[in-house]
Scaffold this active site. Structure first.
Site, PDB file in Angstrom:
ATOM      1  N   THR A  85      40.542  28.233  34.538  1.00  0.00           N
ATOM      2  CA  THR A  85      40.743  27.957  35.974  1.00  0.00           C
ATOM      3  C   THR A  85      39.494  28.239  36.796  1.00  0.00           C
ATOM      4  OG1 THR A  85      43.121  28.268  35.929  1.00  0.00           O
ATOM      5  CG2 THR A  85      42.033  28.708  38.031  1.00  0.00           C
TER       6      THR A  85
ATOM      7  N   THR B  87      34.001  36.754  45.098  1.00  0.00           N
ATOM      8  CA  THR B  87      34.278  38.198  45.158  1.00  0.00           C
ATOM      9  C   THR B  87      32.997  39.029  45.081  1.00  0.00           C
ATOM     10  OG1 THR B  87      35.257  39.987  43.858  1.00  0.00           O
ATOM     11  CG2 THR B  87      34.682  38.029  42.640  1.00  0.00           C
ATOM     12  N   ASP B  88      33.072  40.237  45.623  1.00  0.00           N
ATOM     13  CA  ASP B  88      31.931  41.164  45.490  1.00  0.00           C
ATOM     14  C   ASP B  88      31.779  41.658  44.049  1.00  0.00           C
ATOM     15  OD1 ASP B  88      34.172  42.834  45.368  1.00  0.00           O
ATOM     16  OD2 ASP B  88      33.525  44.171  46.986  1.00  0.00           O
ATOM     17  N   GLU B  89      32.815  41.424  43.227  1.00  0.00           N
ATOM     18  CA  GLU B  89      32.767  41.959  41.856  1.00  0.00           C
ATOM     19  C   GLU B  89      31.683  41.299  41.016  1.00  0.00           C
ATOM     20  OE1 GLU B  89      36.581  42.685  40.062  1.00  0.00           O
ATOM     21  OE2 GLU B  89      37.546  42.870  42.017  1.00  0.00           O
TER      22      GLU B  89
ATOM     23  N   TYR C 162      37.107  38.584  34.455  1.00  0.00           N
ATOM     24  CA  TYR C 162      37.382  38.005  35.780  1.00  0.00           C
ATOM     25  C   TYR C 162      36.085  37.801  36.557  1.00  0.00           C
ATOM     26  CZ  TYR C 162      38.374  37.994  40.804  1.00  0.00           C
ATOM     27  OH  TYR C 162      38.365  37.689  42.144  1.00  0.00           O
TER      28      TYR C 162
ATOM     29  N   LYS D 236      34.127  34.349  37.799  1.00  0.00           N
ATOM     30  CA  LYS D 236      33.823  34.046  39.207  1.00  0.00           C
ATOM     31  C   LYS D 236      32.308  33.855  39.384  1.00  0.00           C
ATOM     32  CE  LYS D 236      36.269  33.942  42.329  1.00  0.00           C
ATOM     33  NZ  LYS D 236      37.083  32.820  42.902  1.00  0.00           N
TER      34      LYS D 236
ATOM     35  N   ASP E 199      42.329  55.031  31.759  1.00  0.00           N
ATOM     36  CA  ASP E 199      41.475  54.221  32.625  1.00  0.00           C
ATOM     37  C   ASP E 199      41.425  52.763  32.156  1.00  0.00           C
ATOM     38  OD1 ASP E 199      39.891  53.767  34.793  1.00  0.00           O
ATOM     39  OD2 ASP E 199      38.180  54.957  34.096  1.00  0.00           O
TER      40      ASP E 199
HETATM   41  P1  NAD Z   1      46.169  34.951  43.947  1.00  0.00           P
HETATM   42  O1  NAD Z   1      46.159  35.262  42.480  1.00  0.00           O
HETATM   43  O2  NAD Z   1      47.132  35.662  44.838  1.00  0.00           O
HETATM   44  O3  NAD Z   1      46.437  33.388  44.166  1.00  0.00           O
HETATM   45  C1  NAD Z   1      45.794  32.403  43.406  1.00  0.00           C
HETATM   46  C2  NAD Z   1      46.480  31.087  43.703  1.00  0.00           C
HETATM   47  O4  NAD Z   1      45.812  30.081  42.931  1.00  0.00           O
HETATM   48  C3  NAD Z   1      47.951  31.053  43.299  1.00  0.00           C
HETATM   49  O5  NAD Z   1      48.716  30.447  44.314  1.00  0.00           O
HETATM   50  C4  NAD Z   1      47.959  30.222  42.034  1.00  0.00           C
HETATM   51  O6  NAD Z   1      49.181  29.506  41.835  1.00  0.00           O
HETATM   52  C5  NAD Z   1      46.790  29.277  42.290  1.00  0.00           C
HETATM   53  N1  NAD Z   1      46.205  28.745  41.061  1.00  0.00           N
HETATM   54  C6  NAD Z   1      45.851  29.446  39.954  1.00  0.00           C
HETATM   55  N2  NAD Z   1      45.363  28.614  39.020  1.00  0.00           N
HETATM   56  C7  NAD Z   1      45.389  27.361  39.562  1.00  0.00           C
HETATM   57  C8  NAD Z   1      44.999  26.084  39.094  1.00  0.00           C
HETATM   58  N3  NAD Z   1      44.486  25.923  37.879  1.00  0.00           N
HETATM   59  N4  NAD Z   1      45.150  25.015  39.917  1.00  0.00           N
HETATM   60  C9  NAD Z   1      45.676  25.187  41.154  1.00  0.00           C
HETATM   61  N5  NAD Z   1      46.075  26.373  41.641  1.00  0.00           N
HETATM   62  C10 NAD Z   1      45.934  27.450  40.854  1.00  0.00           C
HETATM   63  O7  NAD Z   1      44.677  35.166  44.413  1.00  0.00           O
HETATM   64  P2  NAD Z   1      44.127  35.717  45.803  1.00  0.00           P
HETATM   65  O8  NAD Z   1      44.136  37.193  45.757  1.00  0.00           O
HETATM   66  O9  NAD Z   1      44.790  35.001  46.906  1.00  0.00           O
HETATM   67  O10 NAD Z   1      42.601  35.252  45.697  1.00  0.00           O
HETATM   68  C11 NAD Z   1      42.164  34.007  46.235  1.00  0.00           C
HETATM   69  C12 NAD Z   1      40.690  33.851  45.952  1.00  0.00           C
HETATM   70  O11 NAD Z   1      39.977  34.937  46.537  1.00  0.00           O
HETATM   71  C13 NAD Z   1      40.342  33.874  44.467  1.00  0.00           C
HETATM   72  O12 NAD Z   1      39.354  32.926  44.238  1.00  0.00           O
HETATM   73  C14 NAD Z   1      39.814  35.272  44.229  1.00  0.00           C
HETATM   74  O13 NAD Z   1      38.876  35.284  43.178  1.00  0.00           O
HETATM   75  C15 NAD Z   1      39.163  35.568  45.562  1.00  0.00           C
HETATM   76  N6  NAD Z   1      39.096  36.981  45.904  1.00  0.00           N
HETATM   77  C16 NAD Z   1      40.233  37.728  45.988  1.00  0.00           C
HETATM   78  C17 NAD Z   1      40.154  39.070  46.360  1.00  0.00           C
HETATM   79  C18 NAD Z   1      41.377  39.918  46.529  1.00  0.00           C
HETATM   80  O14 NAD Z   1      41.255  41.100  46.870  1.00  0.00           O
HETATM   81  N7  NAD Z   1      42.581  39.400  46.339  1.00  0.00           N
HETATM   82  C19 NAD Z   1      38.909  39.660  46.595  1.00  0.00           C
HETATM   83  C20 NAD Z   1      37.760  38.869  46.456  1.00  0.00           C
HETATM   84  C21 NAD Z   1      37.866  37.533  46.139  1.00  0.00           C
HETATM   85  P1  TYD Z   2      43.028  46.027  41.962  1.00  0.00           P
HETATM   86  O1  TYD Z   2      43.975  45.960  43.102  1.00  0.00           O
HETATM   87  O2  TYD Z   2      43.494  45.540  40.626  1.00  0.00           O
HETATM   88  O3  TYD Z   2      41.690  45.296  42.417  1.00  0.00           O
HETATM   89  P2  TYD Z   2      40.229  45.237  41.685  1.00  0.00           P
HETATM   90  O4  TYD Z   2      40.372  45.679  40.285  1.00  0.00           O
HETATM   91  O5  TYD Z   2      39.894  43.785  41.792  1.00  0.00           O
HETATM   92  O6  TYD Z   2      39.351  46.113  42.501  1.00  0.00           O
HETATM   93  O7  TYD Z   2      42.578  47.530  41.764  1.00  0.00           O
HETATM   94  C1  TYD Z   2      41.978  48.256  42.828  1.00  0.00           C
HETATM   95  C2  TYD Z   2      41.574  49.605  42.278  1.00  0.00           C
HETATM   96  O8  TYD Z   2      42.751  50.344  41.933  1.00  0.00           O
HETATM   97  C3  TYD Z   2      40.758  49.516  41.008  1.00  0.00           C
HETATM   98  O9  TYD Z   2      39.793  50.579  41.011  1.00  0.00           O
HETATM   99  C4  TYD Z   2      41.773  49.759  39.906  1.00  0.00           C
HETATM  100  C5  TYD Z   2      42.762  50.699  40.556  1.00  0.00           C
HETATM  101  N1  TYD Z   2      44.169  50.584  40.115  1.00  0.00           N
HETATM  102  C6  TYD Z   2      44.878  51.728  39.762  1.00  0.00           C
HETATM  103  O10 TYD Z   2      44.355  52.864  39.793  1.00  0.00           O
HETATM  104  N2  TYD Z   2      46.172  51.580  39.384  1.00  0.00           N
HETATM  105  C7  TYD Z   2      46.788  50.374  39.322  1.00  0.00           C
HETATM  106  O11 TYD Z   2      47.988  50.287  38.928  1.00  0.00           O
HETATM  107  C8  TYD Z   2      46.042  49.200  39.694  1.00  0.00           C
HETATM  108  C9  TYD Z   2      46.682  47.837  39.642  1.00  0.00           C
HETATM  109  C10 TYD Z   2      44.748  49.375  40.091  1.00  0.00           C
END
Ligand code: NAD
Ligand code: TYD
Length: 364
Positions: A101, A133-135, A159, A163, A303
């Site tokens: 994806t 993402t910042d990751e 992941y 990205k 962890d």
């Molecule tokens: P999410 O997992 O909640 O939602 C992803 C959406 O994409 C879902 O609705 C899913 O059905 C759809 N999707 C997945 N695969 C697909 C495909 N092949 N075709 C069409 N649709 C598809 O994600 P989110 O947290 O809303 O993140 C949105 C974007 O922001 C992502 O690109 C993620 O990498 C980026 N992002 C998220 C965060 C965060 O904290 N959530 C932080 C930084 C960047």
């Molecule tokens: P997460 O929400 O999965 O976001 P990301 O890994 O993209 O930063 O996790 C946020 C932080 O919380 C990360 O350091 C992992 C930690 N974490 C826990 O300690 N317990 C949990 O059950 C989850 C899901 C995350």
């Protein structure tokens, strides 16, 4: 007036963005393309599903002919790309979907945009905005300066690697083909419609159900927390004022250790239970009903492999060039988010039940 294709618009951030956009640009055309994976939920668009400006299409971003036909038939000129596999833990257990994806899917969108916008020249102006993402920048130690747009990429999880690859493809389509792209790299979002596998919503629903609150490692990993409404405003600024080919970091200016964040959530829930008597009846398994604080559920667990220690975002570029300011403080954002989950119990119980989600999708 814009005509937008929003990929992943039934997911957490995408759905918030669709709401945000139609609230601020009520006459724009918005087509949502979403595959409705476990993370996608048409119910996130429930309040606006009757809007004539909104069209929902269930489909895969890797289906290039479908994307081309949507761009062409709807004369779309702006693509905002949220669709992704987004959970680090899932990427550790099953990286293939992330490659498919996040890399192949993003490339499919770029190919479609190039064909319809650059070769067929169907619209006068276009914009491909990629949400990242910042990751991708890797992990910081406590003393390191925050990530800037020029920090070298060093993704550590499947992941973030997927990205990062997508970011490079987006950049290359600008450099090579002159596609008008912008990219934003943001920190950890939180707010309404957040799927309860990520830290903040998981902790909230676990407290309410009296389940353990899993803290990975020593709990001292640091994230910068960005309220999703601030993120949506940042993306809007980039779409409207950002320079094609440029990257913008979007942050919340709210770094916190996980353990501090979780304890804050416990405290907020305890306060609300103390002041609203109906909560004890609605959530009889929550610790507050029996006396101990919610923090009694804290459980340190093994962890995450390769767990990044700290993320921090320097967003001075978007602040100085586009006028961005995060408006939601972590304290008020967490409180509002807890209140949203209390008010939307049906939503989170339903999204945790896959069969219900599939049934709902068939109603649209
Ligand atoms: P999410 O997992 O909640 O939602 C992803 C959406 O994409 C879902 O609705 C899913 O059905 C759809 N999707 C997945 N695969 C697909 C495909 N092949 N075709 C069409 N649709 C598809 O994600 P989110 O947290 O809303 O993140 C949105 C974007 O922001 C992502 O690109 C993620 O990498 C980026 N992002 C998220 C965060 C965060 O904290 N959530 C932080 C930084 C960047
Ligand atoms: P997460 O929400 O999965 O976001 P990301 O890994 O993209 O930063 O996790 C946020 C932080 O919380 C990360 O350091 C992992 C930690 N974490 C826990 O300690 N317990 C949990 O059950 C989850 C899901 C995350």
């Amino acid at each position: 007036m814009r005509r937008l294709l929003i990929t992943g618009g039934a997911g957490f951030i995408g759905a918030n963005f669709v709401h945000h956009w139609l609230q601020h640009y009520p006459d724009d055309r918005v087509v949502v393309l979403d595959a409705l994976t476990y993370a996608g939920n048409v119910r996130n668009l429930e309040q606006i599903r009757q809007r004539a400006e909104l069209r929902f299409v269930q489909g895969d971003i890797a289906d290039t002919p479908l994307v081309e036909s949507l761009l062409r038939d709807e004369r779309l000129d702006t693509l905002v790309h949220f669709a992704a596999e987004s959970h680090v833990d899932r990427s550790i257990h099953g990286p293939d979907a992330f490659v498919q994806t996040n890399i192949i899917g993003t490339h499919s969108l770029l190919k479609a945009a190039r064909k319809v916008w650059l070769e067929e020249k169907l619209v006068e102006r276009h914009r491909f905005h990629h949400v990242s993402t910042d990751e991708v920048y890797g992990s910081l130690s406590a003393a390191d300066p925050a990530f800037t747009e020029t920090t070298p990429y060093a993704p550590n999880s499947p992941y973030s690697a997927s990205k990062a690859a997508s970011d490079h493809l987006v950049r290359a389509y600008h450099h090579t083909y002159n596609l008008n792209v912008t990219t934003s790299n943001c920190s950890n979002n939180y707010g309404p419609f957040h799927f309860p596998e990520k830290l903040i919503p998981l902790i909230i629903v676990n407290i309410l159900q009296g389940k353990p609150l899993p803290i990975y490692g020593d709990g001292k990993n640091v994230r910068d927390w960005l309220h999703v409404s601030d993120h949506c405003r940042g993306i809007e600024l980039v779409i409207n004022k950002g320079v094609p080919g440029e990257v913008y970091n979007i942050g919340g200016g709210a770094e916190a250790e996980n353990i501090h964040l979780v304890k804050t959530l416990c405290h907020v829930v305890d306060e609300l239970f103390a002041s609203e008597s109906t909560l004890k009846q609605r959530f009889p398994d929550a610790p507050a009903v029996h006396g101990p604080p919610s923090s009694s559920l804290l459980t340190y667990v093994k962890d995450r492999p390769g767990h990044d220690r700290r993320y921090a975002i320097d967003c001075s570029k978007i602040e100085s060039e586009l006028g961005y300011r995060a408006q939601v403080t972590l304290e008020s954002g967490l409180r509002n988010t807890v209140q949203w989950y209390l008010a939307n119990e049906n939503w989170w119980r339903a999204v945790m039940d896959g069969s219900y989600r599939q049934w709902l999708a068939r109603q649209y």
